[in-house]
Design a protein around this motif. Structure first.
Motif, mmCIF file in Angstrom:
data_model
loop_
_atom_site.group_PDB
_atom_site.id
_atom_site.type_symbol
_atom_site.label_atom_id
_atom_site.label_comp_id
_atom_site.label_asym_id
_atom_site.label_seq_id
_atom_site.Cartn_x
_atom_site.Cartn_y
_atom_site.Cartn_z
ATOM 1 N N SER A 20 1.211 -1.622 -0.172
ATOM 2 C CA SER A 20 -0.108 0.294 -0.142
ATOM 3 C C SER A 20 1.140 1.112 -0.129
ATOM 4 O O SER A 20 0.720 2.039 -0.090
ATOM 5 C CB SER A 20 -0.874 -0.385 1.528
ATOM 6 N N PHE A 21 1.808 1.415 0.955
ATOM 7 C CA PHE A 21 2.775 2.472 0.410
ATOM 8 C C PHE A 21 3.791 2.694 -0.375
ATOM 9 O O PHE A 21 3.621 4.086 -1.412
ATOM 10 C CB PHE A 21 4.029 2.510 1.931
ATOM 11 N N ILE A 22 3.705 1.425 -1.496
ATOM 12 C CA ILE A 22 4.819 1.890 -2.716
ATOM 13 C C ILE A 22 3.849 1.744 -3.655
ATOM 14 O O ILE A 22 3.992 3.042 -4.269
ATOM 15 C CB ILE A 22 5.606 -0.070 -2.448
ATOM 16 N N LYS A 23 2.628 1.702 -3.197
ATOM 17 C CA LYS A 23 1.478 2.685 -4.616
ATOM 18 C C LYS A 23 1.346 3.404 -3.728
ATOM 19 O O LYS A 23 1.287 4.422 -5.189
ATOM 20 C CB LYS A 23 0.114 1.888 -4.537
ATOM 21 N N ASN A 24 0.960 3.517 -2.812
ATOM 22 C CA ASN A 24 0.975 5.197 -2.730
ATOM 23 C C ASN A 24 1.902 6.821 -2.903
ATOM 24 O O ASN A 24 1.649 7.570 -3.892
ATOM 25 C CB ASN A 24 0.246 6.095 -1.056
ATOM 26 N N TYR A 70 -4.020 -15.036 -7.550
ATOM 27 C CA TYR A 70 -3.327 -14.906 -5.660
ATOM 28 C C TYR A 70 -3.607 -12.965 -5.935
ATOM 29 O O TYR A 70 -4.470 -12.416 -5.254
ATOM 30 C CB TYR A 70 -2.668 -14.902 -4.981
ATOM 31 N N HIS A 71 -2.844 -13.084 -7.077
ATOM 32 C CA HIS A 71 -2.325 -11.020 -6.761
ATOM 33 C C HIS A 71 -3.627 -10.149 -7.149
ATOM 34 O O HIS A 71 -4.182 -10.103 -8.393
ATOM 35 C CB HIS A 71 -1.215 -10.790 -7.755
ATOM 36 N N GLY A 72 -3.685 -8.839 -6.522
ATOM 37 C CA GLY A 72 -5.081 -8.319 -6.759
ATOM 38 C C GLY A 72 -4.714 -6.984 -7.441
ATOM 39 O O GLY A 72 -3.425 -6.954 -8.305
ATOM 40 N N GLU A 73 -6.291 -6.626 -7.277
ATOM 41 C CA GLU A 73 -5.980 -5.071 -7.801
ATOM 42 C C GLU A 73 -4.877 -4.199 -7.346
ATOM 43 O O GLU A 73 -4.238 -3.464 -8.747
ATOM 44 C CB GLU A 73 -6.907 -4.403 -7.846
ATOM 45 N N ARG A 74 -4.639 -4.150 -6.056
ATOM 46 C CA ARG A 74 -3.507 -2.904 -5.555
ATOM 47 C C ARG A 74 -1.814 -3.309 -6.609
ATOM 48 O O ARG A 74 -1.212 -2.477 -7.008
ATOM 49 C CB ARG A 74 -3.093 -3.263 -4.128
ATOM 50 N N GLU A 75 -1.655 -4.752 -6.980
ATOM 51 C CA GLU A 75 -0.141 -5.440 -7.571
ATOM 52 C C GLU A 75 -0.583 -5.100 -8.658
ATOM 53 O O GLU A 75 0.560 -4.190 -9.396
ATOM 54 C CB GLU A 75 -0.061 -6.636 -6.804
ATOM 55 N N ILE A 78 0.170 -1.033 -8.288
ATOM 56 C CA ILE A 78 1.613 -1.323 -9.011
ATOM 57 C C ILE A 78 2.673 -1.121 -10.000
ATOM 58 O O ILE A 78 3.588 -0.724 -9.820
ATOM 59 C CB ILE A 78 2.223 -1.707 -7.938
ATOM 60 N N LEU A 79 1.991 -2.354 -10.848
ATOM 61 C CA LEU A 79 2.987 -3.103 -11.767
ATOM 62 C C LEU A 79 2.800 -1.589 -13.262
ATOM 63 O O LEU A 79 3.307 -1.253 -14.200
ATOM 64 C CB LEU A 79 2.475 -3.821 -12.147
ATOM 65 N N LYS A 80 1.422 -1.418 -13.010
ATOM 66 C CA LYS A 80 0.997 -0.387 -14.297
ATOM 67 C C LYS A 80 2.156 1.101 -14.156
ATOM 68 O O LYS A 80 2.484 1.689 -14.555
ATOM 69 C CB LYS A 80 -0.425 0.280 -14.262
ATOM 70 N N LEU A 81 1.998 1.620 -12.929
ATOM 71 C CA LEU A 81 2.473 2.623 -12.354
ATOM 72 C C LEU A 81 3.821 2.911 -12.312
ATOM 73 O O LEU A 81 4.521 3.675 -12.992
ATOM 74 C CB LEU A 81 2.568 2.971 -11.080
ATOM 75 N N LEU A 82 4.572 1.732 -13.110
ATOM 76 C CA LEU A 82 5.504 1.219 -12.935
ATOM 77 C C LEU A 82 6.041 1.536 -14.313
ATOM 78 O O LEU A 82 7.506 1.858 -14.190
ATOM 79 C CB LEU A 82 6.238 -0.228 -11.883
ATOM 80 N N THR A 83 4.979 0.944 -15.128
ATOM 81 C CA THR A 83 5.746 1.112 -16.674
ATOM 82 C C THR A 83 6.124 2.416 -16.744
ATOM 83 O O THR A 83 6.514 2.974 -17.711
ATOM 84 C CB THR A 83 4.622 0.770 -17.454
ATOM 85 N N LYS A 84 5.795 3.630 -16.258
ATOM 86 C CA LYS A 84 5.440 4.637 -16.294
ATOM 87 C C LYS A 84 7.757 5.506 -15.639
ATOM 88 O O LYS A 84 8.358 5.739 -16.362
ATOM 89 C CB LYS A 84 5.363 5.670 -15.177
ATOM 90 N N HIS A 85 8.477 4.420 -15.196
ATOM 91 C CA HIS A 85 9.703 4.310 -14.773
ATOM 92 C C HIS A 85 10.679 3.722 -15.364
ATOM 93 O O HIS A 85 11.785 4.473 -15.384
ATOM 94 C CB HIS A 85 9.461 3.902 -13.066
ATOM 95 N N ILE A 86 9.689 2.584 -15.936
ATOM 96 C CA ILE A 86 10.929 1.908 -16.893
ATOM 97 C C ILE A 86 11.610 2.107 -18.516
ATOM 98 O O ILE A 86 10.282 2.542 -19.442
ATOM 99 C CB ILE A 86 10.228 0.623 -16.804
#
Length: 91
Positions: A20-24, A70-75, A78-86
């Motif tokens: 949650s902290f990472i997503k925020n 198993y991995h949900g919406e939050r994960e 996070i992966l979608k937000l990371l795409t802007k950094h790669i």
């Protein structure tokens, strides 16, 4: 914070709080104006360790649960937000 995701003995509550902290953090950086240079890019030096930690988390959880569902919406967020950094540094 990122390394908490790699600790196999960490409870689900601790991992959930870290995620949650990472997503925020990623959302905060995404939501600020381009004029705010103090916040924009502050995570860039930490993107690779974050990706490595997420990989460990996903791999460990997948081995335990034998399911990628198993991995949900939050994960996924996070992966979608990371795409802007790669960036592709091979060129």
């Amino acid at each position: 914070i990122f390394s908490i995701l790699t600790v196999t003995t960490a409870s689900e509550a601790i991992k959930s709080s870290a995620l949650s902290f990472i997503k925020n953090l990623l959302s905060l950086e995404n939501d600020v104006d381009d004029d705010d240079h103090m916040i924009k890019g502050f995570l860039d030096p930490y993107i690779e360790p974050l990706i490595n930690s997420l990989h460990c988390l996903f791999r460990g959880d997948t081995l335990k649960r034998r399911s990628l569902k198993y991995h949900g919406e939050r994960e996924i967020k996070i992966l979608k937000l990371l795409t802007k950094h790669i960036r592709d540094e091979s060129h």
